[in-house]
Design a protein around this motif. Sequence first.
Motif, PDB file in Angstrom:
ATOM      1  N   TYR A   1       5.491   5.886 -10.426  1.00  0.00           N
ATOM      2  CA  TYR A   1       6.253   4.403  -9.856  1.00  0.00           C
ATOM      3  C   TYR A   1       6.872   4.569  -8.557  1.00  0.00           C
ATOM      4  CZ  TYR A   1      10.804   2.446  -9.983  1.00  0.00           C
ATOM      5  OH  TYR A   1      11.953   1.843  -9.676  1.00  0.00           O
TER       6      TYR A   1
ATOM      7  N   PHE B   1       5.582   2.324  -5.370  1.00  0.00           N
ATOM      8  CA  PHE B   1       6.349   1.184  -4.651  1.00  0.00           C
ATOM      9  C   PHE B   1       7.734   1.952  -3.870  1.00  0.00           C
ATOM     10  CE2 PHE B   1       4.166  -0.798  -8.199  1.00  0.00           C
ATOM     11  CZ  PHE B   1       3.673  -1.962  -7.184  1.00  0.00           C
TER      12      PHE B   1
ATOM     13  N   ILE C   1       8.466   2.188  -1.118  1.00  0.00           N
ATOM     14  CA  ILE C   1       9.047   1.251   0.062  1.00  0.00           C
ATOM     15  C   ILE C   1      10.159   0.445  -0.503  1.00  0.00           C
ATOM     16  CG2 ILE C   1       9.006  -0.381   1.963  1.00  0.00           C
ATOM     17  CD1 ILE C   1       6.354   1.013   2.878  1.00  0.00           C
ATOM     18  N   LEU C   2       9.511  -0.560  -1.402  1.00  0.00           N
ATOM     19  CA  LEU C   2      10.139  -1.481  -2.274  1.00  0.00           C
ATOM     20  C   LEU C   2      11.252  -0.770  -2.866  1.00  0.00           C
ATOM     21  CD1 LEU C   2      10.229  -4.414  -3.815  1.00  0.00           C
ATOM     22  CD2 LEU C   2       9.200  -2.747  -5.510  1.00  0.00           C
ATOM     23  N   ASN C   3      11.277   0.420  -3.591  1.00  0.00           N
ATOM     24  CA  ASN C   3      12.241   0.758  -4.472  1.00  0.00           C
ATOM     25  C   ASN C   3      13.010   1.764  -3.843  1.00  0.00           C
ATOM     26  OD1 ASN C   3      12.039  -0.755  -7.019  1.00  0.00           O
ATOM     27  ND2 ASN C   3       9.997   0.260  -6.953  1.00  0.00           N
TER      28      ASN C   3
ATOM     29  N   GLN D   1      19.288   7.498 -15.794  1.00  0.00           N
ATOM     30  CA  GLN D   1      19.941   6.470 -14.883  1.00  0.00           C
ATOM     31  C   GLN D   1      21.467   6.242 -14.975  1.00  0.00           C
ATOM     32  OE1 GLN D   1      18.082   3.405 -13.203  1.00  0.00           O
ATOM     33  NE2 GLN D   1      19.049   3.326 -11.130  1.00  0.00           N
TER      34      GLN D   1
ATOM     35  N   ARG E   1      12.784  -9.667  -6.274  1.00  0.00           N
ATOM     36  CA  ARG E   1      12.888  -8.630  -5.584  1.00  0.00           C
ATOM     37  C   ARG E   1      12.821  -7.193  -6.490  1.00  0.00           C
ATOM     38  NH1 ARG E   1      18.620  -7.722  -2.742  1.00  0.00           N
ATOM     39  NH2 ARG E   1      18.505 -10.097  -2.061  1.00  0.00           N
TER      40      ARG E   1
ATOM     41  N   ALA F   1       8.808  -5.691  -9.134  1.00  0.00           N
ATOM     42  CA  ALA F   1       7.876  -4.543  -9.204  1.00  0.00           C
ATOM     43  C   ALA F   1       8.259  -3.416 -10.157  1.00  0.00           C
ATOM     44  CB  ALA F   1       7.691  -3.959  -7.552  1.00  0.00           C
ATOM     45  N   ARG F   2       9.519  -3.090 -10.669  1.00  0.00           N
ATOM     46  CA  ARG F   2       9.846  -2.156 -11.629  1.00  0.00           C
ATOM     47  C   ARG F   2       9.194  -2.208 -12.844  1.00  0.00           C
ATOM     48  NH1 ARG F   2      15.415   0.738 -11.426  1.00  0.00           N
ATOM     49  NH2 ARG F   2      15.446   1.820 -13.439  1.00  0.00           N
TER      50      ARG F   2
ATOM     51  N   LEU G   1       6.358  -4.453 -13.336  1.00  0.00           N
ATOM     52  CA  LEU G   1       4.909  -4.439 -12.958  1.00  0.00           C
ATOM     53  C   LEU G   1       4.251  -2.963 -12.761  1.00  0.00           C
ATOM     54  CD1 LEU G   1       2.374  -6.325 -12.190  1.00  0.00           C
ATOM     55  CD2 LEU G   1       3.364  -6.192  -9.840  1.00  0.00           C
ATOM     56  N   SER G   2       4.993  -2.010 -12.137  1.00  0.00           N
ATOM     57  CA  SER G   2       4.289  -0.824 -11.810  1.00  0.00           C
ATOM     58  C   SER G   2       3.820  -0.125 -13.062  1.00  0.00           C
ATOM     59  CB  SER G   2       5.511   0.037 -10.907  1.00  0.00           C
ATOM     60  OG  SER G   2       6.538   0.269 -11.766  1.00  0.00           O
TER      61      SER G   2
ATOM     62  N   VAL H   1       0.482  -1.508 -13.212  1.00  0.00           N
ATOM     63  CA  VAL H   1      -0.514  -1.195 -12.139  1.00  0.00           C
ATOM     64  C   VAL H   1      -0.965   0.374 -12.013  1.00  0.00           C
ATOM     65  CG1 VAL H   1      -0.761  -0.921  -9.486  1.00  0.00           C
ATOM     66  CG2 VAL H   1       0.215  -3.073 -10.557  1.00  0.00           C
TER      67      VAL H   1
ATOM     68  N   ILE I   1       0.919  -5.739  -2.387  1.00  0.00           N
ATOM     69  CA  ILE I   1       0.676  -6.346  -3.633  1.00  0.00           C
ATOM     70  C   ILE I   1       1.220  -7.733  -3.675  1.00  0.00           C
ATOM     71  CG2 ILE I   1       1.236  -6.269  -6.121  1.00  0.00           C
ATOM     72  CD1 ILE I   1      -0.534  -4.294  -5.473  1.00  0.00           C
TER      73      ILE I   1
ATOM     74  N   TYR J   1      18.100  -3.367 -12.956  1.00  0.00           N
ATOM     75  CA  TYR J   1      17.325  -2.337 -14.085  1.00  0.00           C
ATOM     76  C   TYR J   1      18.174  -1.056 -13.797  1.00  0.00           C
ATOM     77  CZ  TYR J   1      13.637  -5.836 -13.600  1.00  0.00           C
ATOM     78  OH  TYR J   1      12.955  -6.760 -13.565  1.00  0.00           O
TER      79      TYR J   1
ATOM     80  N   SER K   1       9.289  -6.612   1.471  1.00  0.00           N
ATOM     81  CA  SER K   1       8.592  -5.244   0.371  1.00  0.00           C
ATOM     82  C   SER K   1       7.306  -5.209   0.411  1.00  0.00           C
ATOM     83  CB  SER K   1       9.206  -5.797  -1.045  1.00  0.00           C
ATOM     84  OG  SER K   1       8.493  -5.031  -2.027  1.00  0.00           O
ATOM     85  N   GLN K   2       6.596  -4.230   0.024  1.00  0.00           N
ATOM     86  CA  GLN K   2       5.157  -3.782  -0.034  1.00  0.00           C
ATOM     87  C   GLN K   2       4.747  -4.825  -1.367  1.00  0.00           C
ATOM     88  OE1 GLN K   2       4.462   0.144  -0.967  1.00  0.00           O
ATOM     89  NE2 GLN K   2       2.169  -0.263  -1.019  1.00  0.00           N
ATOM     90  N   ALA K   3       5.561  -4.892  -2.273  1.00  0.00           N
ATOM     91  CA  ALA K   3       5.055  -6.041  -3.408  1.00  0.00           C
ATOM     92  C   ALA K   3       5.750  -7.232  -2.881  1.00  0.00           C
ATOM     93  CB  ALA K   3       5.669  -5.523  -4.696  1.00  0.00           C
TER      94      ALA K   3
END
Lengths: 528, 446
Positions: A6, A10, A12-14, A435, B249, B252-253, B255-256, B259, B347, B372, B429-431
């Motif tokens: 994961y 993602f 970049i996003l995360n 976390q 924003r 994706a956490r 959704l990943s 995917v 995405i 999250y 974002s990329q997503a």
Amino acid sequence: LTGVTYCHTFDILNKKIMQRRTFIRNSTLAGGALLILPALKACKSPESLLTGNYFLREFGIDETLCHKLLAKALSKGGDFADLYFEYTVSNYLGLEDGKVNQSYGDISLGVGIRTVKGDQVGYGFTQDLTEESMMSAAATAATICDMNATATGSSFNLLKTADYYPLPPDFNGIPGTSKLPFLQSVNEKCFAMSPEIIKVNAGFQNGTKRILIVTSDGTIAEDLIPSGYLYASVVAERKGKREQSGWDLGGRHDLSFYTDRVVDEIAGKSVNNALKLFDAIQPPAGEMPVVLGPGVTGVLLHEAIGHGMEADFNRKKTSTYCTMMGKKVAEPFVNIIDDGTNMNLNGSVNVDDEGTPGKKTVLVENGILTSYLHDRISAKYYGVEPTGNGRRQDFQNYPIPRMRNTYMLGGEATPEDIIKQAGNGIYVENVSNGQVKIGEGDFAFYVSQGRMIEKGKLTAPIKDVNIMGNGPKMLSNIITAANDLEMYQGGGGYCGKDGQAVQVSFGMPTCLVKSLTVGGTQQKGGRS
Amino acid sequence: MKTGKEKQLSFSELADWVIDQTLKAGANDCRVSLSKRRLVNINYRDRKPEVIKEATTKNLNLEVFINKRYANQSTPDFRQSTLAGFIKDVIESAKIMEEDPFRTLPDPKYYEGRSTVDLQLTDPDYGSLTPEDRHKMVKTVENACLEKGGDKVISVEASEYDENYEEFIKTSNGFEGSVQNTYCEAGASMTAQDEGDRRPQGYNYIGCRYRSDLPSLEEVGTTAAVRTFDLMGGKKIATTKIPIILENRGAARVLSGLVNPLSGNAIQQKRSFLADKKGQSIASKLFTITDDPFIPRGLGSMHYDGDGFPARKRDIFKEGVVNEFLVDWYYSRKLGWEPTSGSVSNIIIPPGTRSVEEIIRDLGRCIFITGYIGGNSNSTTGDFSVGIIGKLYEKGQFVQNVAEMNIADNHLNFWKKLVEVANDPWKYSQAILPSLVFEDVVVSGI
């Protein structure tokens, strides 16, 4: 599990999410992604890394040059400056579909130069160990200050350190050829244990890190740090249903650690754990008593208290623990330690990454909060000695307070007493990641394997459930501990903070937490 | 390193030299990737610089294919004198491997058809960014956050990060590709005093290819403070089954976990709960995911993928149906399938028509999930469980902030519960996801 994948997909996003405080066990994941650390023998083939003066011999780094670099770093003032030379060779061999067919390697070589003024840091680094490039990095570090130059000391003294990961004199990493048989053996043993095993992935990661630290107050420290682990991850199939599990063992060892016993334990735990999952029921949801089994469940301490005790967060008043020093935070039997001195564990350090010798630091003594985890900056702020927690991922990053091996001492109960005392709740056997949110103290850890506790007895297996709690509340809710402290012997555990990953370990005796939030799918009362 | 002066070769010249040397040393084939990154990072706290960091990194990665064996190694040392030894090392590492007939460079026919559209990944103004500009950016963000945070502020950290990245890839069988891009990010995190010992930390970091695409820096800082306020007084509520909205924003956490199991690796290694679901509906009709590599200035935009295959726009899920797996060259050969590309680019879930506010007004009791904690997803079974932070609403009215709660489900159930998609795709974002609305999700708390 997909924690690492994961991050990879993602990233970049995360990016910022990953900079939160997280712990991930790489080794429980199948191949690929983050495991591609490295590899190699190197751009030179040193006869031995252990004979001292390594960077002088191989790269011509002498005292005159170090003086010059430190003087440049302090050319606009500052409290102190330091140089961190690193040369790391890492490699990974992977087995998939019965063949050892993946070989990945990496060389990390460079110097990081830091100038510190109060709590301000200027940092430059370069992969190019020429005087010109290093002087330029030192000039970058100096830009944090705008005063007159600070004088540097005239001579350097070599720091004497203990040795928490002794190595044979000819140690030069673990060669690929000697890793192959272990991977093949793990594969064969996993398949031999059960006809229900349909896929086995195995990997052998290891790294050899050589560091040289030179400080403007005259300390020189050198270290040779081995790391590595052997892991298996298996998929089992029964009546069309599939389950996966894995196990790893490692730490700061040379090849002699990896014996048949190690291979047997890795294969045995991977296969048995995967097979157990076929009987797993839907985990419950809501608040309930939680019993932590011994060993890897120490992730809970890492998240619930360890990060919050890192002194940078307290100096900045951003940790929930910043007003609790000297106060009672737990029952009198609770003693929590962060330790760089355990033999061969993944978080042990002979010297930390800013020249402080490895130490043992008591965070909670008889229920009272006693010490934060310091680097040099925070130690100066609080007027205490550094605790040897100034660590960094590599030369591209400056050190910050980080944990080493974090554990709680055992109590007097037996594990059986504790399960009985819990009544109805869950028992945690294996944990894959966690976390924490430092300021709130809220934390989570992900249980890959556990059991229901019903009427004081262990019953059905459960899996894939996140457990949530609040650090200070959880500490005061630890009501019993058993006499079975176990240190986690895995080698694939990494802790992430501010984008830097460092190796850590932990330990835990069986203990009972009165109440945590279990993030299952089955509302209470759903299982009779 | 004691360097003799060597002639500085361009990436392309060095790649040619490495390929030549590697083939001469006995390899059947090879792929060499060269990259260089210039980065600058400035952090402020208490209105003064806390960290100034600046550096350039470079990396050479060599993949060697020899007698059906494979090795892959990286080095930062570009000197030809030491690279000769490095190349021998990589070849030796490959030779001790076991034979793997599937590990080859791709058939060159798959390299053909690459788009040349201008992806606009390099900010033409990047080079004019001065140290003074950077400090000014951070100060503006910090100031806005401190001002909005007011007397609730315990600590604010503001930062600027930018980089300029170049890569060049060449194979011994005819692939050649290069990438140049820039990235600029600004943001802040704020810690606030809450009840008791709780000190919630909220943050807002926004990144783009072009600096001029950043929202106003005042807004970046103000939003960090507002997002911190959104955490104040966060408490858990009783475990319940309730509609939830995943904020754009962070979606994706979750959704990943859906995917990642589409990858050829997961499928071939029998670690994918989606392996037998191609062509089947596993989600709501509202659920379409497009992988679009050609978005100008996109954070995931690309001309070619990890194998050198031309990037192409494709639907991964179409109206709830699994439409395409992510199969790279290696796993396509192991599976005996055609490769589809194992890489994802940008995405996209097509946005709906209503705002989150409008949706919340009609939902009754619901939780808007803005953060999250912990959690994971099992790619073999589809089970996931993750901690959540958010806001509870009732009939459109804000009730309280929630913390220390958790959602858990199986992906094969969860995405069927998607009932609406908001009109707010998150472009930084990329997503590029809009907020997603689900009904009947178990949220555990007390």
